[in-house]
Enzyme design. Structure first.
Site, mmCIF file in Angstrom:
data_model
loop_
_atom_site.group_PDB
_atom_site.id
_atom_site.type_symbol
_atom_site.label_atom_id
_atom_site.label_comp_id
_atom_site.label_asym_id
_atom_site.label_seq_id
_atom_site.Cartn_x
_atom_site.Cartn_y
_atom_site.Cartn_z
ATOM 1 N N GLU A 53 40.492 -8.954 -12.121
ATOM 2 C CA GLU A 53 39.341 -9.873 -12.126
ATOM 3 C C GLU A 53 37.991 -9.176 -12.310
ATOM 4 O O GLU A 53 37.081 -9.290 -11.495
ATOM 5 C CB GLU A 53 39.354 -10.696 -10.818
ATOM 6 N N GLU A 111 50.890 -14.650 -10.940
ATOM 7 C CA GLU A 111 50.610 -15.240 -9.620
ATOM 8 C C GLU A 111 50.801 -16.771 -9.659
ATOM 9 O O GLU A 111 49.989 -17.532 -9.190
ATOM 10 C CB GLU A 111 49.177 -14.915 -9.186
HETATM 11 O O1 G3I Z 1 48.267 -11.005 8.304
HETATM 12 C C1 G3I Z 1 47.271 -9.980 8.466
HETATM 13 C C2 G3I Z 1 46.925 -9.789 9.914
HETATM 14 O O2 G3I Z 1 48.083 -9.355 10.633
HETATM 15 C C3 G3I Z 1 45.848 -8.743 10.023
HETATM 16 O O3 G3I Z 1 45.435 -8.619 11.341
HETATM 17 C C4 G3I Z 1 44.661 -9.120 9.132
HETATM 18 C C5 G3I Z 1 43.656 -7.977 9.147
HETATM 19 O O4 G3I Z 1 42.797 -8.147 8.039
HETATM 20 O O5 G3I Z 1 45.076 -9.319 7.774
HETATM 21 C C6 G3I Z 1 46.042 -10.352 7.672
HETATM 22 O O6 G3I Z 1 46.398 -10.403 6.343
HETATM 23 C C7 G3I Z 1 45.612 -11.217 5.491
HETATM 24 C C8 G3I Z 1 46.599 -11.689 4.415
HETATM 25 O O7 G3I Z 1 45.930 -12.397 3.381
HETATM 26 C C9 G3I Z 1 47.697 -12.554 5.008
HETATM 27 O O8 G3I Z 1 47.188 -13.762 5.373
HETATM 28 C C10 G3I Z 1 44.509 -10.365 4.835
HETATM 29 O O9 G3I Z 1 43.537 -10.030 5.790
HETATM 30 C C11 G3I Z 1 43.871 -11.135 3.709
HETATM 31 O O10 G3I Z 1 42.972 -10.297 2.998
HETATM 32 C C12 G3I Z 1 44.964 -11.582 2.723
HETATM 33 O O11 G3I Z 1 44.370 -12.364 1.706
HETATM 34 C C13 G3I Z 1 44.989 -12.217 0.414
HETATM 35 C C14 G3I Z 1 43.861 -12.182 -0.635
HETATM 36 O O12 G3I Z 1 44.432 -12.098 -1.947
HETATM 37 C C15 G3I Z 1 42.968 -10.981 -0.416
HETATM 38 O O13 G3I Z 1 43.734 -9.794 -0.510
HETATM 39 C C16 G3I Z 1 45.899 -13.410 0.145
HETATM 40 O O14 G3I Z 1 47.037 -13.346 1.011
HETATM 41 C C17 G3I Z 1 46.387 -13.387 -1.298
HETATM 42 O O15 G3I Z 1 47.112 -14.577 -1.598
HETATM 43 C C18 G3I Z 1 45.216 -13.257 -2.269
HETATM 44 O O16 G3I Z 1 45.769 -13.101 -3.532
HETATM 45 C C19 G3I Z 1 44.830 -13.033 -4.613
HETATM 46 C C20 G3I Z 1 45.305 -11.986 -5.594
HETATM 47 O O17 G3I Z 1 45.413 -10.737 -4.951
HETATM 48 C C21 G3I Z 1 44.392 -11.929 -6.803
HETATM 49 N N1 G3I Z 1 44.297 -13.236 -7.440
HETATM 50 C C22 G3I Z 1 43.825 -14.291 -6.535
HETATM 51 C C23 G3I Z 1 44.767 -14.395 -5.335
HETATM 52 C C24 G3I Z 1 44.331 -15.509 -4.416
HETATM 53 O O18 G3I Z 1 43.089 -15.208 -3.837
#
Ligand code: G3I
Length: 356
Positions: free
Chosen positions: A159, A266
């Protein structure tokens, strides 16, 4: 949790946990019989995974039985592979890779550089611009080298272009490495692994003409300079009606014309973009099935060498990022809350087997 429901999950977890074979033609024991995607697809079919969820037997049982490719939903991103000081935290990613290897699954690396996952040690880097670039190169080299034998492909950058204008995002990478930084990210990754496939990954490049044009201009520039790029990730976060199939086909054709492998990287299909549903209706579920089937069929029509993979951005509807991001109830994936395949799964199968 309702007693009946928890009993079902317990049975499913027990049965799936007992299912020793990594790949079966049939569904995991204890659930409705259905054909595993990996047993019929002529290209890898993937799913975004999180190490914490794989600890649940029924979750990991369905993942390893149905799919043959994984992408870390977040645990292989900079912000999660390093702590605020830049120390590496390998264990979650190592666990995902070990799971994939144990079950003969391909591993797609997501993602080396993403402005939304910039750790503090880089965002607040105190050295010179040259030292910043050295730190980025060293990060890429360390990560790619560690997973050289396991990861077949990397989203080198995710992105990089603004919505609507197609301008390079004003990220810390752009600011400190200059407007040609993307080329050097691809070169550093190739230098670390001569065999890994190098992808650019983005969303909206089907309906956002400015972003698409910038992406293809970047590809054309890299190719004209002999800088390696092997493929494009089309994220495919779409709805049951948008974008039009023809637009998707045209963009994929433009990628094939450039010799680029295509990763639908995705995929999820929102069925409640207007927020008019509180529960998933059969009518909307059938529209989702049609949508999935037509897109998979279009992907099947591509020349084989350009079909990298189709990866779903999650396993079960309740686990999808869509729900928090859009704030509506959503059912965008192939499996429902009870780990049962939805009509969209059947639509996907029909396209993969030509029965649609
Ligand atoms: O579950 C952990 C938790 O145990 C921990 O304490 C916490 C600490 O930061 O993190 C938690 O995990 C989170 C994870 O999602 C699970 O819910 C992360 O913080 C959080 O950053 C993560 O967000 C992800 C996001 O990208 C940012 O990385 C999303 O799952 C994921 O679906 C999303 O995916 C993105 C692609 O990479 C790029 N394209 C868009 C897509 C949607 O935004």
């Amino acid at each position: 949790m309702h007693l009946k429901y928890s009993f079902f999950i317990l049975c499913a977890a027990f049965m799936v946990g007992c299912n020793e074979s990594a790949v079966t033609e049939e569904s995991p024991e204890g659930t409705q019989p259905y054909t595993a995607l990996r047993s019929v697809a002529p290209f890898p079919v993937g799913v975004a995974v999180q190490s914490g969820r794989l600890g649940a037997a029924v979750h990991s049982g369905v993942v390893r039985t149905v799919f043959n490719s994984v992408t870390a939903e977040y645990e292989m991103k900079m912000q999660h592979l390093t702590d605020a000081s830049g120390n590496f935290i390998w264990s979650p990613a190592d666990a995902l890779i070990a799971f994939a290897k144990e079950h003969d699954m391909q591993i797609h690396g997501h993602t080396l550089v993403w402005h939304q996952s910039t750790p503090a040690w880089l965002a607040n880097f105190g050295g010179t611009d040259a030292e910043f670039e050295d730190a980025v190169r060293d990060y890429i080299t360390t990560v790619v080298t560690r997973y050289k034998e396991d990861v077949v492909s990397w989203d080198v950058i995710n992105e990089a272009f603004e919505d609507g204008t197609g301008a390079l995002r004003n990220s810390v990478f752009r600011r400190r490495m200059g407007p040609d930084y993307i080329a050097r990210l691809f070169q550093y990754t190739r230098a670390a692994d001569p065999d890994v496939l190098l992808f650019y990954n983005d969303y909206g490049t089907i309906w956002d003409a400015a972003k698409r044009d910038s992406m293809f201009a970047m590809v054309d520039d890299l190719q004209s300079r002999g800088i390696p790029i092997d493929g494009i990730g089309l994220q495919m976060h779409i709805t049951h009606t948008f974008p039009a199939l023809q637009n998707i086909v045209e963009v994929m054709d433009a990628m094939v014309q450039r010799g680029l492998k295509i990763h639908i990287s995705e995929m999820d299909v929102r069925v409640n973009p207007e927020g008019d549903l509180l529960v998933l209706t059969d009518a909307r579920s059938q529209l989702q099935k049609k949508r999935v089937s037509e897109i998979a069929a279009a992907f099947m029509d591509l020349p084989e060498e350009y079909r990298f993979a189709i990866t779903w951005w999650g396993l079960r509807d309740p686990e999808s990022w869509l729900i928090d991001f859009w704030g509506n109830p959503e059912w965008g994936l192939l499996f429902n809350a009870e780990y049962q395949p939805k009509p969209a799964y059947e639509g996907f199968l029909e396209a993969l087997t030509g029965r649609g």
